[in-house]
Design a protein around this motif. Structure first.
Motif, PDB file in Angstrom:
ATOM      1  N   ALA A 150      20.383   3.637   6.128  1.00 43.87           N
ATOM      2  CA  ALA A 150      19.331   4.658   6.253  1.00 43.87           C
ATOM      3  C   ALA A 150      18.030   4.053   6.762  1.00 43.87           C
ATOM      4  O   ALA A 150      17.311   4.683   7.550  1.00 43.87           O
ATOM      5  N   ASP A 151      17.718   2.824   6.343  1.00 42.74           N
ATOM      6  CA  ASP A 151      16.510   2.151   6.835  1.00 42.74           C
ATOM      7  C   ASP A 151      16.613   1.897   8.333  1.00 42.74           C
ATOM      8  O   ASP A 151      15.635   2.037   9.077  1.00 42.74           O
ATOM      9  N   ALA A 152      17.809   1.512   8.805  1.00 40.56           N
ATOM     10  CA  ALA A 152      18.013   1.246  10.236  1.00 40.56           C
ATOM     11  C   ALA A 152      17.881   2.521  11.059  1.00 40.56           C
ATOM     12  O   ALA A 152      17.223   2.537  12.110  1.00 40.56           O
ATOM     13  N   VAL A 153      18.499   3.608  10.586  1.00 37.69           N
ATOM     14  CA  VAL A 153      18.426   4.875  11.310  1.00 37.69           C
ATOM     15  C   VAL A 153      16.989   5.376  11.363  1.00 37.69           C
ATOM     16  O   VAL A 153      16.520   5.855  12.412  1.00 37.69           O
ATOM     17  N   TYR A 154      16.283   5.238  10.270  1.00 35.96           N
ATOM     18  CA  TYR A 154      14.856   5.592  10.225  1.00 35.96           C
ATOM     19  C   TYR A 154      14.095   4.783  11.276  1.00 35.96           C
ATOM     20  O   TYR A 154      13.255   5.322  12.022  1.00 35.96           O
ATOM     21  N   GLY A 155      14.394   3.483  11.397  1.00 35.56           N
ATOM     22  CA  GLY A 155      13.738   2.646  12.394  1.00 35.56           C
ATOM     23  C   GLY A 155      14.037   3.095  13.818  1.00 35.56           C
ATOM     24  O   GLY A 155      13.154   3.086  14.687  1.00 35.56           O
ATOM     25  N   ILE A 156      15.270   3.494  14.075  1.00 36.65           N
ATOM     26  CA  ILE A 156      15.661   3.956  15.413  1.00 36.65           C
ATOM     27  C   ILE A 156      14.887   5.216  15.807  1.00 36.65           C
ATOM     28  O   ILE A 156      14.366   5.325  16.923  1.00 36.65           O
TER      29      ILE A 156
END
Length: 349
Positions: free
Chosen positions: A251-257
């Protein structure tokens, strides 16, 4: 939705990304939409449509239509459209696309050994075709999903604080080098198009990303460790475990994207990483914290190690300050990445 952990993650992304309405009524193309990152990007958009009525059109590029329908079975949304055309051919899309998240690539280690030409050519041709689409649609913005493997083997003095300007060594005589080299050439291609044609494209160099959304059938190292703990089996390492990994929760990665879709600068690259550990220390963490000290981590190196497609030992600690200057604030550490992934598996039955 049975998976309450995944629902919590989608709510987290909803609050971080979609509540401001900046993507409302847009059209977003996601390639590799049945992969881990691609599917979570799509589910995040579908969830925003469901909860906030964001009215975002999703074009999900997939190779296997039946698999795609199964992955997104929990969502019924007329704004979700599947594209099965090959990305190795020029894009033929009637809709005007506002944003592209390009996650599609071949990531299976064994295929990097057995079919390295496909790894390289699939990466290059698909990226070239998307960029050519953007030339005809210059309002469109793209985030190319790169990898920490871009860095190769960084020198000892640079490896403790790897910012985006660092570059390590890749041994091109090894067939597995097709994967990190494909990331380098695609980033170079994105930057060339950004410079020559003024296209709005940037790259996200993802650390190893896992958490809720990972399939129980996944066979990567982190999944093997987690399943060993669940089954009360010792963790057996096939290397010395001294290679250093960088990790980020799904979820942190998708938020970053999504943040890069909004604020990423054209022609720039951004590390997306939160936790850091050697493979051996991660195995020990899982044995202790997840396996409750009932199992142990052991090293047992097979004779045919070179044929298994393992990456060479790397000393590497990524610095994500550049992404944090855009407002990125990751929340889940390595221990809780494992706990949330395992709990997600349990909820799915």
């Amino acid at each position: 939705m049975k998976d309450l952990i995944l629902e919590e993650d989608l709510t987290f992304i909803l609050n971080k990304v979609f509540k401001q309405g900046k993507f409302n009524h847009s059209t977003i193309l996601v390639t590799g939409a049945t992969g881990l990152i691609g599917s979570l990007v799509v589910k995040s958009i579908l969830y925003a449509n469901q909860i906030l009525n964001s009215q975002i059109t999703i074009l999900a590029s997939v190779r296997n239509l039946e698999k795609a329908k199964e992955i997104f079975a929990d969502f019924s949304d007329k704004n979700l459209m599947f594209i099965t055309d090959s990305l190795l051919l020029p894009l033929s899309i009637e809709q005007s696309v506002d944003f592209i998240v390009h996650t599609a690539s071949i990531t299976a280690s064994k295929e990097m050994i057995s079919n390295p030409t496909a790894v390289l050519l699939t990466a290059f041709e698909s990226t070239k075709n998307l960029l050519n689409y953007m030339k005809e649609n210059p309002r469109c913005k793209m985030v190319y999903i790169s990898s920490m493997e871009y860095y190769g083997q960084v020198t000892a003095e640079d490896c403790v604080n790897v910012t985006e300007d660092k570059l390590g060594y890749i041994d091109l005589s090894k067939p597995r080098s097709c994967y990190p080299e494909s990331k380098r050439v695609c980033e170079a291609l994105c930057n060339a198009y950004a410079t020559q044609y003024n296209l709005n494209v940037c790259s996200a160099r993802l650390a190893q990303t896992f958490g809720a959304g990972v399939s129980y059938s996944d066979n990567r190292v982190f999944a093997q460790f987690a399943k060993s703990a669940l089954n009360n089996n010792d963790i057996i390492l096939h290397t010395t475990g001294q290679s250093e990994g960088n990790y980020c929760y799904t979820a942190d990665a998708v938020y970053g994207i999504f943040l890069l879709l909004q604020k990423g600068k054209k022609g720039q690259c951004y590390n997306v990483s939160h936790s850091h550990s050697t493979i051996l220390n991660m195995a020990k963490l899982v044995a202790e914290k997840i396996g409750n000290n009932k199992i142990k981590a052991e090293v047992c190196i097979p004779k045919n190690l070179d044929s298994l497609g393992y990456a060479p030992d790397v000393k590497l600690k990524l610095n994500s300050d550049k992404l944090k200057t855009l407002g990125w604030q990751p929340e889940i550490d390595l221990e809780n990445m494992f706990k949330r992934m395992i709990r997600s598996w349990e909820l799915q039955g």
